[in-house]
Design a protein around this motif. Structure first.
Motif, PDB file in Angstrom:
ATOM      1  N   ALA A  10      28.592 103.971 -60.189  1.00 45.51           N
ATOM      2  CA  ALA A  10      28.686 102.595 -60.696  1.00 45.51           C
ATOM      3  C   ALA A  10      27.730 101.662 -59.954  1.00 45.51           C
ATOM      4  CB  ALA A  10      30.121 102.100 -60.563  1.00 45.51           C
ATOM      5  N   GLN A  11      27.508 101.919 -58.670  1.00 49.72           N
ATOM      6  CA  GLN A  11      26.626 101.065 -57.876  1.00 49.72           C
ATOM      7  C   GLN A  11      25.145 101.314 -58.174  1.00 49.72           C
ATOM      8  OE1 GLN A  11      27.609 101.798 -53.768  1.00 49.72           O
ATOM      9  NE2 GLN A  11      29.777 101.345 -54.090  1.00 49.72           N
ATOM     10  N   ALA A  12      24.806 102.570 -58.519  1.00 48.15           N
ATOM     11  CA  ALA A  12      23.393 102.949 -58.557  1.00 48.15           C
ATOM     12  C   ALA A  12      22.795 103.086 -59.952  1.00 48.15           C
ATOM     13  CB  ALA A  12      23.204 104.276 -57.807  1.00 48.15           C
ATOM     14  N   VAL A  13      23.614 103.337 -60.982  1.00 46.99           N
ATOM     15  CA  VAL A  13      23.076 103.568 -62.328  1.00 46.99           C
ATOM     16  C   VAL A  13      23.155 102.277 -63.125  1.00 46.99           C
ATOM     17  CG1 VAL A  13      23.221 104.934 -64.438  1.00 46.99           C
ATOM     18  CG2 VAL A  13      23.795 105.984 -62.238  1.00 46.99           C
ATOM     19  N   ARG A  14      22.048 101.839 -63.619  1.00 49.54           N
ATOM     20  CA  ARG A  14      21.961 100.585 -64.348  1.00 49.54           C
ATOM     21  C   ARG A  14      22.207 100.802 -65.841  1.00 49.54           C
ATOM     22  NH1 ARG A  14      22.437  99.227 -60.094  1.00 49.54           N
ATOM     23  NH2 ARG A  14      24.274  98.476 -61.203  1.00 49.54           N
ATOM     24  N   PRO A  15      22.761  99.784 -66.539  1.00 44.59           N
ATOM     25  CA  PRO A  15      22.974  99.902 -67.989  1.00 44.59           C
ATOM     26  C   PRO A  15      21.656 100.169 -68.719  1.00 44.59           C
ATOM     27  CG  PRO A  15      24.125  97.996 -67.113  1.00 44.59           C
ATOM     28  CD  PRO A  15      23.252  98.511 -66.008  1.00 44.59           C
ATOM     29  N   PRO A  16      21.734 100.840 -69.873  1.00 48.65           N
ATOM     30  CA  PRO A  16      20.493 101.169 -70.592  1.00 48.65           C
ATOM     31  C   PRO A  16      19.870  99.936 -71.223  1.00 48.65           C
ATOM     32  CG  PRO A  16      22.397 101.745 -71.932  1.00 48.65           C
ATOM     33  CD  PRO A  16      22.926 101.298 -70.594  1.00 48.65           C
ATOM     34  N   PRO A  17      18.562  99.939 -71.396  1.00 51.39           N
ATOM     35  CA  PRO A  17      17.922  98.809 -72.087  1.00 51.39           C
ATOM     36  C   PRO A  17      18.330  98.813 -73.556  1.00 51.39           C
ATOM     37  CG  PRO A  17      16.351 100.579 -71.735  1.00 51.39           C
ATOM     38  CD  PRO A  17      17.596 100.962 -70.989  1.00 51.39           C
ATOM     39  N   PRO A  18      18.306  97.643 -74.221  1.00 54.50           N
ATOM     40  CA  PRO A  18      18.645  97.613 -75.651  1.00 54.50           C
ATOM     41  C   PRO A  18      17.648  98.423 -76.462  1.00 54.50           C
ATOM     42  CG  PRO A  18      17.710  95.511 -74.927  1.00 54.50           C
ATOM     43  CD  PRO A  18      17.941  96.319 -73.692  1.00 54.50           C
ATOM     44  N   GLY A  19      18.141  98.998 -77.536  1.00 53.33           N
ATOM     45  CA  GLY A  19      17.284  99.813 -78.384  1.00 53.33           C
ATOM     46  C   GLY A  19      18.058 100.300 -79.583  1.00 53.33           C
ATOM     47  N   PRO A  20      17.425 101.074 -80.448  1.00 51.54           N
ATOM     48  CA  PRO A  20      18.102 101.562 -81.651  1.00 51.54           C
ATOM     49  C   PRO A  20      19.226 102.523 -81.303  1.00 51.54           C
ATOM     50  CG  PRO A  20      15.992 102.673 -81.367  1.00 51.54           C
ATOM     51  CD  PRO A  20      16.044 101.577 -80.349  1.00 51.54           C
ATOM     52  N   ALA A  21      20.280 102.488 -82.108  1.00 51.93           N
ATOM     53  CA  ALA A  21      21.403 103.400 -81.911  1.00 51.93           C
ATOM     54  C   ALA A  21      21.096 104.743 -82.565  1.00 51.93           C
ATOM     55  CB  ALA A  21      22.672 102.807 -82.517  1.00 51.93           C
ATOM     56  N   ALA A  22      21.752 105.784 -82.071  1.00 49.07           N
ATOM     57  CA  ALA A  22      21.602 107.105 -82.685  1.00 49.07           C
ATOM     58  C   ALA A  22      22.293 107.108 -84.045  1.00 49.07           C
ATOM     59  CB  ALA A  22      22.230 108.167 -81.782  1.00 49.07           C
ATOM     60  N   PRO A  23      21.808 107.908 -84.985  1.00 47.94           N
ATOM     61  CA  PRO A  23      22.450 107.977 -86.301  1.00 47.94           C
ATOM     62  C   PRO A  23      23.869 108.503 -86.203  1.00 47.94           C
ATOM     63  CG  PRO A  23      20.806 109.713 -86.059  1.00 47.94           C
ATOM     64  CD  PRO A  23      20.641 108.800 -84.887  1.00 47.94           C
ATOM     65  N   GLN A  24      24.738 108.013 -87.105  1.00 50.67           N
ATOM     66  CA  GLN A  24      26.126 108.450 -87.126  1.00 50.67           C
ATOM     67  C   GLN A  24      26.258 109.748 -87.918  1.00 50.67           C
ATOM     68  OE1 GLN A  24      28.758 106.872 -85.397  1.00 50.67           O
ATOM     69  NE2 GLN A  24      26.864 106.043 -84.526  1.00 50.67           N
ATOM     70  N   PRO A  25      27.223 110.602 -87.550  1.00 53.19           N
ATOM     71  CA  PRO A  25      27.378 111.873 -88.257  1.00 53.19           C
ATOM     72  C   PRO A  25      27.894 111.685 -89.676  1.00 53.19           C
ATOM     73  CG  PRO A  25      29.151 111.568 -86.670  1.00 53.19           C
ATOM     74  CD  PRO A  25      28.169 110.463 -86.427  1.00 53.19           C
ATOM     75  N   ASP A  26      27.604 112.637 -90.529  1.00 54.90           N
ATOM     76  CA  ASP A  26      28.071 112.663 -91.911  1.00 54.90           C
ATOM     77  C   ASP A  26      29.470 113.283 -91.912  1.00 54.90           C
ATOM     78  OD1 ASP A  26      28.606 113.186 -94.553  1.00 54.90           O
ATOM     79  OD2 ASP A  26      26.646 114.014 -95.022  1.00 54.90           O
ATOM     80  N   GLU A  27      30.502 112.449 -91.831  1.00 50.25           N
ATOM     81  CA  GLU A  27      31.854 112.954 -91.653  1.00 50.25           C
ATOM     82  C   GLU A  27      32.358 113.796 -92.830  1.00 50.25           C
ATOM     83  OE1 GLU A  27      34.753 110.276 -90.172  1.00 50.25           O
ATOM     84  OE2 GLU A  27      33.478 109.563 -88.533  1.00 50.25           O
ATOM     85  N   PRO A  28      32.125 113.409 -94.092  1.00 49.59           N
ATOM     86  CA  PRO A  28      32.583 114.285 -95.190  1.00 49.59           C
ATOM     87  C   PRO A  28      31.977 115.688 -95.116  1.00 49.59           C
ATOM     88  CG  PRO A  28      32.102 112.093 -96.023  1.00 49.59           C
ATOM     89  CD  PRO A  28      31.622 112.116 -94.600  1.00 49.59           C
ATOM     90  N   ARG A  29      30.685 115.771 -94.769  1.00 47.13           N
ATOM     91  CA  ARG A  29      30.057 117.088 -94.645  1.00 47.13           C
ATOM     92  C   ARG A  29      30.666 117.872 -93.500  1.00 47.13           C
ATOM     93  NH1 ARG A  29      26.460 118.942 -91.247  1.00 47.13           N
ATOM     94  NH2 ARG A  29      25.896 116.859 -90.514  1.00 47.13           N
ATOM     95  N   LEU A  30      30.880 117.211 -92.353  1.00 46.10           N
ATOM     96  CA  LEU A  30      31.465 117.892 -91.202  1.00 46.10           C
ATOM     97  C   LEU A  30      32.867 118.413 -91.510  1.00 46.10           C
ATOM     98  CD1 LEU A  30      30.442 115.568 -88.229  1.00 46.10           C
ATOM     99  CD2 LEU A  30      29.514 117.812 -88.785  1.00 46.10           C
ATOM    100  N   ARG A  31      33.674 117.602 -92.190  1.00 44.44           N
ATOM    101  CA  ARG A  31      35.039 118.034 -92.497  1.00 44.44           C
ATOM    102  C   ARG A  31      35.025 119.224 -93.458  1.00 44.44           C
ATOM    103  NH1 ARG A  31      40.326 116.091 -92.005  1.00 44.44           N
ATOM    104  NH2 ARG A  31      39.679 114.147 -91.017  1.00 44.44           N
ATOM    105  N   ALA A  32      34.124 119.194 -94.437  1.00 45.00           N
ATOM    106  CA  ALA A  32      34.022 120.316 -95.371  1.00 45.00           C
ATOM    107  C   ALA A  32      33.607 121.594 -94.640  1.00 45.00           C
ATOM    108  CB  ALA A  32      33.028 119.987 -96.485  1.00 45.00           C
ATOM    109  N   GLU A  33      32.677 121.474 -93.694  1.00 46.16           N
ATOM    110  CA  GLU A  33      32.248 122.648 -92.929  1.00 46.16           C
ATOM    111  C   GLU A  33      33.393 123.194 -92.078  1.00 46.16           C
ATOM    112  OE1 GLU A  33      27.504 121.434 -92.525  1.00 46.16           O
ATOM    113  OE2 GLU A  33      28.871 121.122 -90.841  1.00 46.16           O
ATOM    114  N   MET A  34      34.198 122.318 -91.517  1.00 44.03           N
ATOM    115  CA  MET A  34      35.350 122.759 -90.738  1.00 44.03           C
ATOM    116  C   MET A  34      36.337 123.529 -91.611  1.00 44.03           C
ATOM    117  SD  MET A  34      38.191 120.461 -88.695  1.00 44.03           S
ATOM    118  CE  MET A  34      38.968 119.951 -90.241  1.00 44.03           C
ATOM    119  N   GLN A  35      36.600 123.020 -92.815  1.00 47.34           N
ATOM    120  CA  GLN A  35      37.538 123.684 -93.713  1.00 47.34           C
ATOM    121  C   GLN A  35      37.030 125.065 -94.126  1.00 47.34           C
ATOM    122  OE1 GLN A  35      37.749 120.547 -96.601  1.00 47.34           O
ATOM    123  NE2 GLN A  35      39.511 119.559 -95.617  1.00 47.34           N
ATOM    124  N   VAL A  36      35.722 125.182 -94.359  1.00 43.48           N
ATOM    125  CA  VAL A  36      35.141 126.489 -94.683  1.00 43.48           C
ATOM    126  C   VAL A  36      35.293 127.439 -93.500  1.00 43.48           C
ATOM    127  CG1 VAL A  36      32.978 127.708 -95.161  1.00 43.48           C
ATOM    128  CG2 VAL A  36      33.536 125.613 -96.415  1.00 43.48           C
TER     129      VAL A  36
END
Length: 231
Positions: A10-36
């Protein structure tokens, strides 16, 4: 020799600079793959899952009724995956753990049992967490209980998330020095990469197991953070 602690991080690691967020997962596809993947299994029997990274301490949403130390023969955990959405960002990637074949080794971790009959709903938060970034492929593997808990016990068939060698995030094994440099500086929406390292090593120790690679990295990262900590 400095010791890696959450206070030091907590003392040594600084927060990340602002920037684009990573893409969110495709939840319907993931759930279908889990069911298979689960097709044909009796939901009343539940599912065993082998955890070797953050899943070892971040599984409460799935509600496992058994959590026990175990080992997966023929595999090893390694920092071979670029992390852009958990302990890193697209602008400043971190590294996270993958699981790779290593015939002469065995990976220590935890076995989680998700009881039936609502096993799909229990598994879903785990599946989304592990499969969402595109790091892994699901496999059925034979896991043994940690010797102190069940000496000579029969292997247990468990779900495990193994590194996808063709993933765009797979960057291969790097020298310890480079891994430690990255872990000492990387931070993302879910915290610092150094905290992930510490939690992984601590969870294993609390369950009577050790990982020499993680503990070596703890020492390397602690030294780097001590050198940059404000005085």
């Amino acid at each position: 020799m400095p010791r890696l602690t959450h206070d030091l991080i907590a003392q040594a690691v600084r927060p990340p600079p602002p920037g684009p967020a990573a893409p969110q997962p495709d939840e319907p596809r993931l759930r279908a793959e889990m069911q298979v993947f689960l097709h044909g299994r009796d939901p009343k029997l539940g599912v065993w899952v082998f955890a070797y990274g953050a899943l070892m301490w971040n599984h409460d949403a799935a509600g496992p009724n058994i959590v026990t130390p175990a080992r997966l023969p023929g595999f090893a955990r390694r920092y071979t995956l670029r992390d852009v959405q958990d302990r890193g960002t697209p602008a400043s990637p971190g590294l996270t753990l993958g699981l790779e074949e290593a015939p002469a080794l065995a990976c220590p971790g935890l076995l989680l049992h998700l009881p039936g009959p609502d096993v799909e709903e229990r598994l879903w938060p785990i599946w989304k967490q592990e499969m969402g970034p595109g790091f892994y492929t699901p496999h059925w593997v034979e896991v043994t209980m940690h010797a102190s808990r069940d000496p000579g016990g029969a292997p247990i068939r468990a779900l495990c998330f193994v590194t996808r060698p063709d993933s765009p995030h797979c960057c291969g094994e790097k020298p310890v020095r480079e891994v430690a440099d990255c872990l000492a500086r990387s931070i993302g929406p879910n915290g610092a990469a150094a905290a992930y390292l510490l939690d992984a090593a601590d969870t294993l120790r609390k369950n009577g197991m050790r990982d020499a690679t993680l503990e070596s990295l703890e020492a390397e990262v602690a030294q780097r953070l001590a050198d940059v900590r404000p005085v």
